[in-house]
Design an enzyme around this catalytic site. Structure first.
Site, PDB file in Angstrom:
ATOM      1  CB  ALA A 174      -8.321 -13.795 -11.629  1.00  0.00           C
ATOM      2  N   GLY A 206     -12.760 -15.664 -10.177  1.00  0.00           N
ATOM      3  CA  GLY A 206     -12.772 -14.823  -9.262  1.00  0.00           C
ATOM      4  C   GLY A 206     -13.729 -13.899  -8.541  1.00  0.00           C
ATOM      5  CD  GLU A 265     -12.123 -18.405  -6.913  1.00  0.00           C
ATOM      6  OE1 GLU A 265     -11.766 -17.543  -7.704  1.00  0.00           O
ATOM      7  OE2 GLU A 265     -11.801 -19.440  -6.918  1.00  0.00           O
ATOM      8  CD  GLU A 318     -11.917 -20.396 -11.867  1.00  0.00           C
ATOM      9  OE1 GLU A 318     -12.735 -21.021 -12.038  1.00  0.00           O
ATOM     10  OE2 GLU A 318     -11.888 -19.420 -10.990  1.00  0.00           O
TER      11      GLU A 318
HETATM   12  N1  CAA Z   1      -9.770 -11.077 -17.701  1.00  0.00           N
HETATM   13  C1  CAA Z   1      -9.414 -10.150 -18.316  1.00  0.00           C
HETATM   14  N2  CAA Z   1     -10.387  -9.315 -19.139  1.00  0.00           N
HETATM   15  C2  CAA Z   1     -11.649  -9.642 -19.173  1.00  0.00           C
HETATM   16  C3  CAA Z   1     -12.117 -10.982 -18.179  1.00  0.00           C
HETATM   17  C4  CAA Z   1     -11.143 -11.315 -17.482  1.00  0.00           C
HETATM   18  N3  CAA Z   1     -11.651 -12.419 -16.726  1.00  0.00           N
HETATM   19  N4  CAA Z   1     -13.545 -10.882 -18.668  1.00  0.00           N
HETATM   20  C5  CAA Z   1     -13.794 -10.038 -19.553  1.00  0.00           C
HETATM   21  N5  CAA Z   1     -12.612  -9.356 -19.836  1.00  0.00           N
HETATM   22  C6  CAA Z   1     -12.556  -8.318 -21.025  1.00  0.00           C
HETATM   23  C7  CAA Z   1     -12.714  -8.644 -22.477  1.00  0.00           C
HETATM   24  O1  CAA Z   1     -11.361  -9.184 -22.843  1.00  0.00           O
HETATM   25  C8  CAA Z   1     -13.017  -7.583 -23.148  1.00  0.00           C
HETATM   26  O2  CAA Z   1     -12.062  -6.704 -23.181  1.00  0.00           O
HETATM   27  P1  CAA Z   1     -11.907  -5.722 -24.791  1.00  0.00           P
HETATM   28  O3  CAA Z   1     -13.184  -5.046 -24.907  1.00  0.00           O
HETATM   29  O4  CAA Z   1     -10.637  -5.319 -24.592  1.00  0.00           O
HETATM   30  O5  CAA Z   1     -11.949  -7.085 -25.874  1.00  0.00           O
HETATM   31  C9  CAA Z   1     -14.016  -6.775 -21.848  1.00  0.00           C
HETATM   32  O6  CAA Z   1     -13.696  -7.403 -20.816  1.00  0.00           O
HETATM   33  C10 CAA Z   1     -15.723  -7.162 -22.373  1.00  0.00           C
HETATM   34  O7  CAA Z   1     -15.597  -8.420 -22.484  1.00  0.00           O
HETATM   35  P2  CAA Z   1     -16.492  -9.240 -23.709  1.00  0.00           P
HETATM   36  O8  CAA Z   1     -16.194  -8.365 -24.847  1.00  0.00           O
HETATM   37  O9  CAA Z   1     -16.028 -10.962 -23.519  1.00  0.00           O
HETATM   38  O10 CAA Z   1     -17.922  -9.327 -23.067  1.00  0.00           O
HETATM   39  P3  CAA Z   1     -18.917 -10.423 -23.444  1.00  0.00           P
HETATM   40  O11 CAA Z   1     -20.302  -9.918 -22.891  1.00  0.00           O
HETATM   41  O12 CAA Z   1     -19.010 -10.786 -24.912  1.00  0.00           O
HETATM   42  O13 CAA Z   1     -18.828 -11.590 -22.721  1.00  0.00           O
HETATM   43  C11 CAA Z   1     -18.071 -12.776 -20.604  1.00  0.00           C
HETATM   44  C12 CAA Z   1     -18.937 -11.644 -21.287  1.00  0.00           C
HETATM   45  C13 CAA Z   1     -18.682 -14.180 -21.035  1.00  0.00           C
HETATM   46  C14 CAA Z   1     -17.929 -12.837 -18.980  1.00  0.00           C
HETATM   47  C15 CAA Z   1     -16.592 -12.978 -21.254  1.00  0.00           C
HETATM   48  O14 CAA Z   1     -16.018 -11.596 -20.966  1.00  0.00           O
HETATM   49  C16 CAA Z   1     -15.846 -13.940 -20.657  1.00  0.00           C
HETATM   50  O15 CAA Z   1     -15.853 -15.234 -20.822  1.00  0.00           O
HETATM   51  N6  CAA Z   1     -15.134 -13.537 -19.574  1.00  0.00           N
HETATM   52  C17 CAA Z   1     -14.084 -14.441 -18.841  1.00  0.00           C
HETATM   53  C18 CAA Z   1     -14.580 -15.166 -17.842  1.00  0.00           C
HETATM   54  C19 CAA Z   1     -13.598 -16.181 -17.079  1.00  0.00           C
HETATM   55  O16 CAA Z   1     -13.257 -16.969 -17.573  1.00  0.00           O
HETATM   56  N7  CAA Z   1     -13.375 -15.836 -15.771  1.00  0.00           N
HETATM   57  C20 CAA Z   1     -12.255 -16.653 -14.901  1.00  0.00           C
HETATM   58  C21 CAA Z   1     -10.956 -15.977 -15.158  1.00  0.00           C
HETATM   59  S1  CAA Z   1      -9.890 -17.148 -14.402  1.00  0.00           S
HETATM   60  C22 CAA Z   1     -10.150 -16.701 -12.655  1.00  0.00           C
HETATM   61  O17 CAA Z   1     -10.915 -16.024 -12.081  1.00  0.00           O
HETATM   62  C23 CAA Z   1      -9.135 -17.475 -11.685  1.00  0.00           C
HETATM   63  C24 CAA Z   1      -9.331 -17.356 -10.450  1.00  0.00           C
HETATM   64  O18 CAA Z   1     -10.183 -18.213  -9.969  1.00  0.00           O
HETATM   65  C25 CAA Z   1      -8.520 -16.509  -9.485  1.00  0.00           C
END
Ligand code: CAA
Length: 257
Positions: free
Chosen positions: A62, A107, A110, A130
């Site tokens: 998400a 998400g 999920e 999360e």
């Molecule tokens: N939300 C918003 N933006 C996201 C995102 C997310 N979940 N995942 C990636 N992005 C964005 C980054 O912010 C980045 O944007 P910018 O270029 O504007 O900075 C872009 O996508 C590319 O991401 P990275 O530069 O971080 O790419 P990477 O290859 O270095 O890393 C990754 C990849 C390990 C997946 C890393 O992006 C990451 O950790 N993302 C978050 C993963 C996460 O925590 N997901 C769970 C979210 S909470 C949830 O989902 C709750 C639920 O159950 C409903």
């Protein structure tokens, strides 16, 4: 468009398309996903759905930028909206295949779990990160993950927030196949084609009996199965297929009625 919808013969391909944010799920993605699922549901030509992601991610979760300032009420609304769409996909009579092409985190994991079958490209990564963000999974992770992989492994994944690769996902039963990345969509279409060539009333009744049975005791599940089995005997496909078998002739194909 944050979600793409394409028809290829009997298959609807739904692609989450925000590659610049690794396909992170926001309200727009959810609304478009819902439209795509409803389009596939309403189209009699479509028998199977394939869900995948554009670029290097399936869905990286998400949208964290959207959620960061949520009030509790806004968080609940977001989770309930996503849950309704994921549950609709899960209970749709038509089967769905998640072709997991990269990150399936939070998400994203999920969403894949709301599909009937999950296959992964070799570079796919799965996880529920999360608790590392100060929240619980919100789109069904605490419920569907233990049902799929057992409570111990689900708790290990959710409580450590660690992600796993495709081979580990296969080992724990989170996905049913791992294929080289370049073969992922081909494999998804091959599976979809095999499903589409079978009798659709029987396919849909089987999916429904499995889903219902997973939510109840064995005796109730068996009565759902007997009901599903019985429904198939109202179809021409059952008569045609069984008569063809007995006559040692080859059935040309199903009428799906
Ligand atoms: N939300 C918003 N933006 C996201 C995102 C997310 N979940 N995942 C990636 N992005 C964005 C980054 O912010 C980045 O944007 P910018 O270029 O504007 O900075 C872009 O996508 C590319 O991401 P990275 O530069 O971080 O790419 P990477 O290859 O270095 O890393 C990754 C990849 C390990 C997946 C890393 O992006 C990451 O950790 N993302 C978050 C993963 C996460 O925590 N997901 C769970 C979210 S909470 C949830 O989902 C709750 C639920 O159950 C409903």
């Amino acid at each position: 468009m944050s979600v793409l919808y394409e028809k290829k013969e009997r298959v609807a391909v739904i692609t989450i398309n925000r590659p610049e944010a690794l396909n992170a799920i926001n309200y727009d993605v959810l609304a478009k996903l819902s439209e795509a699922v409803e389009a596939a549901a309403a189209d009699d030509e479509i028998y199977v759905l394939i869900l995948t992601g554009a670029g290097k991610a399936f869905v990286a979760g998400a949208d964290i930028s959207l959620m960061k300032d949520f009030s509790p009420v806004e968080a609940k609304r977001f989770a309930e909206y996503a849950n309704a769409i994921f549950s609709r996909l899960e209970s749709l009579p038509k089967p769905s295949i998640a072709a997991v092409n990269g990150y399936a985190l939070g998400g994203g994991c999920e969403l894949a779990m709301a599909c009937d079958i999950r296959i992964a490209g070799a570079r796919a990564k799965f996880g529920q990160p999360e608790v590392g963000l100060g929240i619980t999974p919100g789109f069904g992770g605490t419920q569907r993950l233990p049902r799929l992989v057992g409570a111990s492994k689900a708790k290990e994944l959710i409580l450590t927030a660690e992600s796993i690769g495709a081979d580990e996902a296969l080992k724990i039963g989170l996905v049913s196949r791992v294929v080289p990345d370049e073969e992922l969509m081909g494999t998804a279409f091959e599976l979809a084609g095999k499903i589409a060539r079978n009798a659709q009333v029987a396919v849909r009744q089987s999916k429904d009996a499995i889903n219902r049975g997973l939510q109840c005791d064995l005796a109730t599940g068996l009565s759902y199965e007997a009901q599903a089995f019985s429904v198939c005997f109202s179809t021409e496909d059952q008569k045609d297929a069984m008569n063809a078998f007995v006559a040692k002739s080859k059935l040309g194909g199903f009428k799906n009625k």
